[in-house]
Design an enzyme around this catalytic site. Structure first.
Site, PDB file in Angstrom:
ATOM      1  CD  GLU A  64      -3.175  -0.989   2.016  1.00 19.23           C
ATOM      2  OE1 GLU A  64      -3.084  -0.212   2.976  1.00 19.23           O
ATOM      3  OE2 GLU A  64      -4.183  -1.688   1.788  1.00 19.23           O
ATOM      4  CD  GLU A  88      -3.903  -6.059   3.611  1.00 20.71           C
ATOM      5  OE1 GLU A  88      -4.781  -5.303   4.076  1.00 20.71           O
ATOM      6  OE2 GLU A  88      -2.682  -5.795   3.653  1.00 20.71           O
TER       7      GLU A  88
HETATM    8  C1  BGP Z   1      -4.571  -2.265   5.006  1.00 19.71           C
HETATM    9  C2  BGP Z   1      -3.245  -2.660   5.592  1.00 19.71           C
HETATM   10  C3  BGP Z   1      -3.290  -3.695   6.664  1.00 19.71           C
HETATM   11  C4  BGP Z   1      -4.553  -3.719   7.505  1.00 19.71           C
HETATM   12  C5  BGP Z   1      -5.821  -3.401   6.727  1.00 19.71           C
HETATM   13  C6  BGP Z   1      -7.033  -3.068   7.570  1.00 19.71           C
HETATM   14  O1  BGP Z   1      -4.528  -0.906   4.736  1.00 19.71           O
HETATM   15  O2  BGP Z   1      -2.384  -3.151   4.585  1.00 19.71           O
HETATM   16  O3  BGP Z   1      -2.112  -3.594   7.385  1.00 19.71           O
HETATM   17  O4  BGP Z   1      -4.412  -3.071   8.674  1.00 19.71           O
HETATM   18  O5  BGP Z   1      -5.666  -2.347   5.831  1.00 19.71           O
HETATM   19  O6  BGP Z   1      -6.973  -1.742   8.017  1.00 19.71           O
HETATM   20  P1  BGP Z   1      -7.195  -1.350   9.516  1.00 19.71           P
HETATM   21  O7  BGP Z   1      -6.235  -2.153  10.309  1.00 19.71           O
HETATM   22  O8  BGP Z   1      -6.936   0.119   9.603  1.00 19.71           O
HETATM   23  O9  BGP Z   1      -8.611  -1.708   9.816  1.00 19.71           O
END
Ligand code: BGP
Length: 474
Positions: free
Chosen positions: A166, A371
């Protein structure tokens, strides 16, 4: 389109789950690990830090055994750069190398394919202090040396590599760049310079990957939110296209085509955001496109037109980390058609199908979902039960849409749900849980860190066992 026939998932489809180092490992100062920007980030009073997280560092064997029980074909994890090079460059920390060797070997023992993210937000703080980190061109050499070390050390067992997680979020959340001061505009300008360095660094790493004759695939993991127009008014349709350019497509145009598209470059110019580009940079990027794209997808967004006026002239924007409104371009609004999570993320499985089709049509590079999942306030009930039906519902509908996108031509070779186990959310602490495995801790009370299988664990196990057919049955 609706179809009379649906093809199944291919037999070699890589069913998986994902995590990242700082969100699960804990042991933040153990065995010679150096400090990352995450360790020094300003803490919120009501949210835990990342020092213990899920304590995976001390539960690794047990966690991988659970992955095997779940039936994972692939596991996405990240390597903490500062466990390998505590100062970001220079001396190697053998104990850090040993930990990842053990992890990879344990995965291999269970025939789980490792998918390694080389850098997932936890940039070495020492490099920020030495020369400013990603905003300096020096960062390219250090990232390249680190990546080449990983290839040489783990490349005999790892086939799939994600370069940067990201990148778009790294440049917009300035603390992840190690930037603590300056106006929003100054930070954005530095962010786009850092972005350029990350693209050059990625291209150099991909070039080395090929030069070393590495087998497998390599590419970035990008965040992608599909953007709908708020109405059929052409002005809203244009707003959604422009929002997609600024939030999503500019970056993949860079990585995959080696271009700053004309509209995007003009956007940067009008705001004085243009990065300094050295001779040869664009050529290097063009010659080294990724061989896979990792897609992080959680929600879609909806854009309406936002005409500039006296009060909101061109250049005006809401000062949110992720762009939500820019005068003369777009304004992100709530979509009345879609339900949302407790954190307001709009749940849109069809948005994932649209994303996969769009990306494959634009770049024709194989895709893997790196993800996808739902953060929720899970409840641990008596008898170690977690009834996370909302998670099953979310994942089921998204996995259905992936299959449809594949039937329509998108080349997708794997799916990693976020996340394998509960972890510390990047922004919302432990209370926002994502895993198939519950970790028995609260925000500040570490309890016993026991691992507990949720209802979704058994459901996903069946999904994998049936090679996806389970998602079409109740
Ligand atoms: C993405 C990241 C992850 C993870 C996910 C969920 O942006 O790559 O590391 O955290 O989002 O986001 P959050 O943890 O803010 O709910």
């Amino acid at each position: 389109m609706e179809w009379k026939n649906r093809e199944g998932y291919p037999d070699n489809f890589l069913w998986g789950a994902a995590t990242s180092s700082f969100q699960i490992e804990g042991a933040a100062t153990a065995d010679g690990k150096g400090v990352s920007v995450i360790d020094v980030m300003e803490k919120k009073a009501d949210i835990t830090d990342f020092s213990v997280a899920s304590d995976h560092y001390h539960h690794m064997e047990e966690d991988v055994a659970l992955m095997a029980e779940l039936g994972l074909k692939i596991y996405r994890f990240s390597i903490a750069w500062t466990r390998i090079f505590p100062d970001g460059n220079g001396e190697v920390n053998q104990k850090g190398v040993d930990f990842y060797n053990r992890l990879i070997d344990t995965l291999k023992k269970y025939e789980i394919e490792p998918l390694v993210t080389m850098y997932h937000f936890d940039y070495p703080q020492a490099l920020v202090e030495q020369y400013g980190g990603w905003i300096s061109r020096q960062s390219i050499d250090d990232y390249h040396s680190y990546a080449a070390f990983l290839f040489k050390t783990f490349g005999d067992r790892v086939k799939y590599w994600l370069t940067i997680n990201e990148q778009d979020h790294v440049i917009r959340f300035s603390s992840r760049l190690g930037i603590t001061e300056g106006s929003y505009i100054e930070k954005m300008w530095l962010g786009y310079q850092a972005n350029h360095h990350m693209c050059v660094a990625t291209a150099r790493v991909i070039e080395t990957f090929h030069r070393l004759g590495m087998k497998g695939k390599i590419g970035p993991a990008v965040s992608y939110s599909w953007i709908h127009p708020s109405s059929s008014n052409p002005a809203d349709v244009l707003a959604s296209k422009d929002a997609a350019l600024i939030k999503n497509n500019y970056l993949l145009d860079l990585h995959c085509k080696g271009i700053y598209s004309k509209a995007f470059w003009k956007y940067l110019e009008e705001r004085n955001y243009t990065p300094k580009i050295n001779e040869g940079d664009m050529e290097l990027i063009r010659q080294n496109p990724p061989t896979m794209i990792g897609v992080n997808y959680y929600y879609s967004e909806t854009a309406e037109a936002f005409p500039a006026n006296d009060k909101h002239p061109i250049g005006y924007h809401k000062e949110t980390p992720l762009p939500t409104a820019e005068a003369g371009i777009f304004n992100i609004i709530k979509n009345p058609q879609l339900p949302a999570t407790d954190w307001g993320w709009e749940i849109d499985p069809a948005g994932l199908r649209l994303t996969l089709r769009e990306l494959y049509e634009r770049y024709e590079i194989p895709l893997i979902i790196t993800e996808n999942g739902i953060g929720a306030y899970d409840k641990l009930e008596a008898g170690d039960v977690v009834q996370d039906d909302y998670r099953i519902d979310y994942l089921q509908k998204h996995i259905q849409q992936i299959q449809l996108a594949m039937n329509e031509g998108a080349e997708v070779f794997g799916y990693c749900a976020w996340s394998f186990m509960d972890l510390v959310s990047a922004r919302n602490g432990v209370q926002k849980r994502y895993g198939f495995v519950y970790i028995n801790r609260e925000e500040f009370d570490l309890k016993d860190l026991r691992r507990i299988k949720k209802k979704s664990f058994n459901w996903y196990k069946e999904v994998i066992r049936s090679n996806g057919e389970k998602v079409w049955k109740n």
